[in-house]
Design a protein around this motif. Structure first.
Motif, PDB file in Angstrom:
ATOM      1  N   PRO A 244      43.286  50.485  72.732  1.00 48.69           N
ATOM      2  CA  PRO A 244      41.223  49.908  72.415  1.00 48.69           C
ATOM      3  C   PRO A 244      41.441  49.722  71.094  1.00 48.69           C
ATOM      4  CG  PRO A 244      42.514  52.352  72.162  1.00 48.69           C
ATOM      5  CD  PRO A 244      43.538  51.477  72.586  1.00 48.69           C
ATOM      6  N   ALA A 245      40.404  49.214  71.112  1.00 48.33           N
ATOM      7  CA  ALA A 245      39.775  48.198  69.912  1.00 48.33           C
ATOM      8  C   ALA A 245      39.922  49.975  68.187  1.00 48.33           C
ATOM      9  CB  ALA A 245      38.453  47.772  69.705  1.00 48.33           C
ATOM     10  N   PRO A 246      40.357  49.491  67.685  1.00 50.81           N
ATOM     11  CA  PRO A 246      40.332  50.636  66.443  1.00 50.81           C
ATOM     12  C   PRO A 246      39.079  51.141  66.506  1.00 50.81           C
ATOM     13  CG  PRO A 246      41.115  47.819  65.584  1.00 50.81           C
ATOM     14  CD  PRO A 246      40.926  48.286  67.120  1.00 50.81           C
ATOM     15  N   GLY A 251      33.395  48.349  71.382  1.00 49.74           N
ATOM     16  CA  GLY A 251      34.002  47.227  71.491  1.00 49.74           C
ATOM     17  C   GLY A 251      34.954  46.837  72.593  1.00 49.74           C
ATOM     18  N   LEU A 252      36.558  46.532  71.944  1.00 49.82           N
ATOM     19  CA  LEU A 252      36.585  46.095  74.115  1.00 49.82           C
ATOM     20  C   LEU A 252      38.043  47.635  74.440  1.00 49.82           C
ATOM     21  CD1 LEU A 252      37.433  42.511  73.071  1.00 49.82           C
ATOM     22  CD2 LEU A 252      35.498  43.126  74.274  1.00 49.82           C
ATOM     23  N   ARG A 268      38.113  45.540  79.197  1.00 47.62           N
ATOM     24  CA  ARG A 268      37.007  46.246  79.641  1.00 47.62           C
ATOM     25  C   ARG A 268      35.941  46.651  78.745  1.00 47.62           C
ATOM     26  NH1 ARG A 268      37.168  48.807  84.741  1.00 47.62           N
ATOM     27  NH2 ARG A 268      39.181  48.163  86.019  1.00 47.62           N
ATOM     28  N   ASP A 269      34.610  46.787  79.160  1.00 48.59           N
ATOM     29  CA  ASP A 269      33.914  47.215  78.066  1.00 48.59           C
ATOM     30  C   ASP A 269      34.107  48.284  77.202  1.00 48.59           C
ATOM     31  OD1 ASP A 269      31.853  48.311  76.053  1.00 48.59           O
ATOM     32  OD2 ASP A 269      30.488  46.882  76.700  1.00 48.59           O
ATOM     33  N   ALA A 270      34.966  49.107  76.166  1.00 48.51           N
ATOM     34  CA  ALA A 270      35.275  50.083  75.783  1.00 48.51           C
ATOM     35  C   ALA A 270      34.064  51.452  76.239  1.00 48.51           C
ATOM     36  CB  ALA A 270      35.447  50.092  74.590  1.00 48.51           C
ATOM     37  N   ALA A 271      32.343  51.102  76.171  1.00 55.08           N
ATOM     38  CA  ALA A 271      31.313  52.062  75.525  1.00 55.08           C
ATOM     39  C   ALA A 271      31.272  52.618  77.503  1.00 55.08           C
ATOM     40  CB  ALA A 271      30.665  51.653  75.346  1.00 55.08           C
ATOM     41  N   GLY A 308      41.687  36.169  71.800  1.00 55.99           N
ATOM     42  CA  GLY A 308      40.539  36.210  70.944  1.00 55.99           C
ATOM     43  C   GLY A 308      39.580  37.404  71.932  1.00 55.99           C
ATOM     44  N   PRO A 309      38.124  37.570  71.554  1.00 47.68           N
ATOM     45  CA  PRO A 309      37.766  38.849  72.036  1.00 47.68           C
ATOM     46  C   PRO A 309      37.179  37.996  73.771  1.00 47.68           C
ATOM     47  CG  PRO A 309      36.213  37.553  70.308  1.00 47.68           C
ATOM     48  CD  PRO A 309      38.233  37.016  70.398  1.00 47.68           C
TER      49      PRO A 309
END
Length: 436
Positions: A244-246, A251-252, A268-271, A308-309
């Motif tokens: 997971p993104a920090p 985030g991602l 994936r979208d983390a949210a 990259g993102p």
């Protein structure tokens, strides 16, 4: 829950394939360092850590159905090299830190019997956290990945051992325990795989259909503050969240997806859990490390690649002609990243360009169990049990010291930190070392 620093969150946002309440009580020792003499603990425990100490004897309390049982004294400790430990803790069983999703931020010791919480100042044992079922008798096994992994937050141990529930056990106060019932689609074969601030990620096996070669999985995110399922998403392939993104639930979120004849990185979208993009998973996607809005992955030739993102390749750092090495999971730190190699070399690379800022050969080889971490301006690199832990100046690459003990061991050193103390252990020993 307390929010970890950005450095701690980044350290937790990584993954790699495994390559290499109440209960009974058993012996343990706590011994002071720095010339203060031994301080023995008669608090009972099931799990401990230590083959070395700075002197002392061991006491044991029997199980709840028996009285005190004296134990024979443990071996007199032998030499220590490097900084003087603040304390050394020893116990009756070997550690199984590979069962943890990420390194803890306080001194705890996980063994086959449970998790022993230690006092960070003196090393004395606190609450013993026991969870069922215990690992199999042949644990650990290099042939199989661990099952039923557990995660540690600032105040709780989280496990998915109970069918249909996420169990949270407070590390010091049993009154703080809680359990979250899970929906039916997450009620079987549940595994936790990674964590971010206030969020646990994992996957559950989907019902098997006869026409499938590989059963699918359902990935999910659990909100710890809300004590609820934030989202879950089914997929046609085996998939598990890995990095997971920090930032936590924003985030991602990178997932490792098995395709039967290969693998890919699914982001994936983390949210919300919505899939955003995929990228090939070279080398079976042995590991993935998140930083900011990007990811570090194997490049397919033994090196490391930055995505990259949006999944676009940024730079690659690979073995040069005539070189033979394989990168292990990198350690991002601000604008730089440390890349350990199995050959025993660590490089510091510019995270934006990949340029090598410095390179240092260590006095021992590394493998997938060697997981370095950064505290302040020091990079700590763990080696085999007989080699110790090397402290390196993060800015220059110059060695500062190497800490090791002369006790026997077959595992590599494992590291954890609360920001002021380094908790370094192997086999059944745990030392607290000042980081400054």
């Amino acid at each position: 829950m307390q929010s970890p620093s950005s450095e701690e969150a980044t350290r937790d946002a990584s993954w790699q394939w495994d390559e290499a309440g109440g209960g009974a009580e058993a012996p343990g020792d706590v011994l002071g360092g720095g010339g203060s003499g031994p301080r023995l603990s008669r608090r009972a425990l099931l799990a401990g850590a230590g083959v070395l100490a700075v002197g002392g004897a061991v006491w044991a309390l029997g199980r709840s159905d028996g009285g005190p049982v004296p134990q024979p004294p443990l071996p007199v400790p032998t030499a220590l090299s490097g900084p003087t430990p603040l304390w050394t803790y020893r116990g009756a069983q070997a550690m199984t830190p590979e069962r943890l999703v990420a390194a803890p931020r306080r001194p705890v010791f996980l063994s086959k019997a449970g998790l022993q919480v230690l006092d960070p100042v003196g090393g004395g044992p606190g609450r013993l956290v026991v969870f069922d079922p215990p690992p199999p008798p042949n644990w650990p096994s290099d042939a199989e990945p661990s099952g039923g992994k557990v995660a540690i937050g600032p105040d709780h141990l989280f496990s998915a051992e109970s069918k249909g529930h996420l169990d949270a056990r407070h590390l010091s106060d049993p009154a703080g325990d809680w359990s979250l019932p899970l929906p039916d689609e997450l009620s079987t074969r549940l595994q936790l795989t990674c964590a971010a601030t206030g969020v646990l990620y994992g996957y559950a096996w989907a019902p098997f259909r006869q026409e499938e070669v590989f059963p699918g999985t359902r990935v999910f995110a659990l909100g710890l503050d809300e004590r609820t399922v934030l989202w879950s998403a089914a997929g046609p392939h085996q998939e598990q969240p890995v990095a997971p993104a920090p930032g936590g639930g924003t985030g991602l979120l990178a997932c490792a997806r098995s395709l039967g004849d290969g693998s890919e990185l699914a982001v994936r979208d983390a949210a919300t859990g919505r899939e955003l993009w995929t990228a090939p998973g070279p080398e079976g996607l042995r590991w993935c490390v998140a930083f900011g809005d990007g990811f570090l992955v194997p490049d397919g030739t033994g090196g490391v690649r930055v995505l990259g993102p949006g999944g676009e390749p940024c730079w690659t750092h690979s073995p040069a002609r005539g070189e033979s090495w394989r990168a292990l999971p990198p350690v991002p730190d601000g604008a730089r990243v440390f890349v350990p190699r199995d050959s025993g070399v660590v490089t510091c690379n510019d995270l934006a360009t990949g340029a090598v800022l410095w390179s240092r050969r260590l006095p021992f080889p590394l493998d997938s169990r060697s997981r370095p971490l950064v505290v302040g301006g020091t990079l700590f690199v763990p080696g085999p049990a007989t080699a110790g832990v090397c402290a390196i100046d993060a800015a220059t690459g110059r060695p500062r010291w190497t800490f090791h003990d002369s006790g026997p061991g077959r595992d590599v050193w494992t590291l954890a930190t609360d920001g002021t103390r380094l908790y370094a252990g192997h086999d059944d020993v745990l030392h607290a070392i000042p980081t400054a």
